[in-house]
Design a protein around this motif. Sequence first.
Motif, short mmCIF file in Angstrom:
data_model
loop_
_atom_site.label_atom_id
_atom_site.label_comp_id
_atom_site.label_asym_id
_atom_site.label_seq_id
_atom_site.Cartn_x
_atom_site.Cartn_y
_atom_site.Cartn_z
N LYS A 97 0.84 -1.20 0.00
CA LYS A 97 0.00 0.00 0.00
C LYS A 97 0.88 1.26 0.00
O LYS A 97 0.58 2.22 -0.71
CB LYS A 97 -0.93 -0.01 1.22
CG LYS A 97 -1.88 1.15 1.28
CD LYS A 97 -2.86 1.12 0.13
CE LYS A 97 -3.84 2.28 0.20
NZ LYS A 97 -4.78 2.29 -0.88
N GLY B 162 3.74 5.44 -5.69
CA GLY B 162 3.63 5.35 -7.15
C GLY B 162 2.59 6.31 -7.69
O GLY B 162 2.80 6.95 -8.73
N LYS B 163 1.48 6.46 -6.98
CA LYS B 163 0.46 7.41 -7.40
C LYS B 163 1.01 8.83 -7.32
O LYS B 163 0.74 9.66 -8.19
CB LYS B 163 -0.79 7.30 -6.52
CG LYS B 163 -1.67 6.14 -6.85
CD LYS B 163 -2.90 6.15 -5.96
CE LYS B 163 -3.79 4.97 -6.22
NZ LYS B 163 -4.97 4.98 -5.34
N ARG B 164 1.76 9.12 -6.29
CA ARG B 164 2.32 10.46 -6.11
C ARG B 164 3.23 10.83 -7.27
O ARG B 164 3.25 11.95 -7.74
CB ARG B 164 3.09 10.52 -4.78
CG ARG B 164 4.08 11.64 -4.62
CD ARG B 164 3.42 13.01 -4.68
NE ARG B 164 4.33 14.10 -4.51
CZ ARG B 164 5.03 14.68 -5.47
NH1 ARG B 164 4.95 14.25 -6.70
NH2 ARG B 164 5.83 15.70 -5.21
N TYR B 165 3.99 9.86 -7.76
CA TYR B 165 4.91 10.12 -8.85
C TYR B 165 4.33 9.74 -10.21
O TYR B 165 5.05 9.66 -11.19
CB TYR B 165 6.23 9.39 -8.60
CG TYR B 165 6.97 9.96 -7.42
CD1 TYR B 165 7.49 11.24 -7.46
CD2 TYR B 165 7.10 9.24 -6.23
CE1 TYR B 165 8.15 11.79 -6.37
CE2 TYR B 165 7.75 9.79 -5.13
CZ TYR B 165 8.27 11.06 -5.21
OH TYR B 165 8.91 11.60 -4.14
N ALA B 166 3.01 9.49 -10.27
CA ALA B 166 2.28 9.18 -11.51
C ALA B 166 2.96 8.05 -12.29
O ALA B 166 3.10 8.12 -13.51
CB ALA B 166 2.14 10.43 -12.35
N LYS C 255 0.74 8.08 -20.30
CA LYS C 255 1.13 9.37 -20.83
C LYS C 255 0.93 9.34 -22.33
O LYS C 255 1.45 8.47 -23.02
CB LYS C 255 2.59 9.66 -20.48
CG LYS C 255 2.81 9.77 -19.00
CD LYS C 255 4.27 9.95 -18.67
CE LYS C 255 4.41 9.93 -17.16
NZ LYS C 255 5.70 9.53 -16.71
N TRP D 170 1.85 5.02 -12.75
CA TRP D 170 0.92 4.15 -13.45
C TRP D 170 -0.07 4.94 -14.30
O TRP D 170 -1.13 4.46 -14.65
CB TRP D 170 0.17 3.26 -12.45
CG TRP D 170 1.12 2.36 -11.75
CD1 TRP D 170 1.72 1.25 -12.24
CD2 TRP D 170 1.62 2.52 -10.42
NE1 TRP D 170 2.57 0.70 -11.31
CE2 TRP D 170 2.52 1.45 -10.18
CE3 TRP D 170 1.41 3.43 -9.41
CZ2 TRP D 170 3.19 1.28 -8.98
CZ3 TRP D 170 2.07 3.27 -8.21
CH2 TRP D 170 2.95 2.20 -8.00
N THR D 171 0.28 6.15 -14.64
CA THR D 171 -0.58 6.98 -15.46
C THR D 171 -0.11 6.87 -16.90
O THR D 171 1.07 7.01 -17.19
CB THR D 171 -0.50 8.46 -15.01
OG1 THR D 171 -0.84 8.52 -13.63
CG2 THR D 171 -1.42 9.34 -15.81
N GLU E 114 2.17 1.65 -3.43
CA GLU E 114 1.10 2.12 -4.31
C GLU E 114 0.88 3.63 -4.15
O GLU E 114 0.75 4.37 -5.13
CB GLU E 114 -0.19 1.36 -3.97
CG GLU E 114 -1.38 1.76 -4.78
CD GLU E 114 -2.64 1.03 -4.32
OE1 GLU E 114 -3.72 1.65 -4.43
OE2 GLU E 114 -2.55 -0.11 -3.86
N LEU E 115 0.85 4.10 -2.91
CA LEU E 115 0.64 5.53 -2.66
C LEU E 115 1.80 6.37 -3.20
O LEU E 115 1.60 7.44 -3.77
CB LEU E 115 0.43 5.78 -1.17
CG LEU E 115 -0.88 5.25 -0.60
CD1 LEU E 115 -0.88 5.36 0.92
CD2 LEU E 115 -2.06 5.99 -1.18
#
Length: 143
Positions: A110, A116-120, A125, A122-123, A113-114
Amino acid sequence: MRLTEKQKRFADYFIETGNATQSYLRAGYKAKGNSAEVNASRLLSNAKLREYIGVRIAAKDDARIAKQDEILEFLTSVLRGQVKEQFPIGLGMGEQQLVKKELDGKDRIKAAELLGKRYAMWTDKQLLDGTVGVQLIDDIGSE
């Protein structure tokens, strides 16, 4: 920021209670009738006093509220297994002892995951490139 001792006490009580009239009286000011309410309101309009109150509240918030770097450092330490938590272990006959252990894998996942979300991470591009035509219509003089 030059304030009298009474003004500082008033400001500190006001920060604590949020009640100007009560703070005015607790700070040691004397008042008759509803003059405490009027004078407290007048005192709150003092620019130096408002600045003092703002500085004090900001200092309290800094100590009380976690900043972005602090949160990121904590999540990183959880991810790396540096955070331990206490849990009870049974010794028999109803006795327990607290022992420290590493956080479970789900907690570390977790945290990852948090972060990873902060540094984008899994977004998706996508780069969009193109030209868009713009048409200008002069309809002001057509009436």
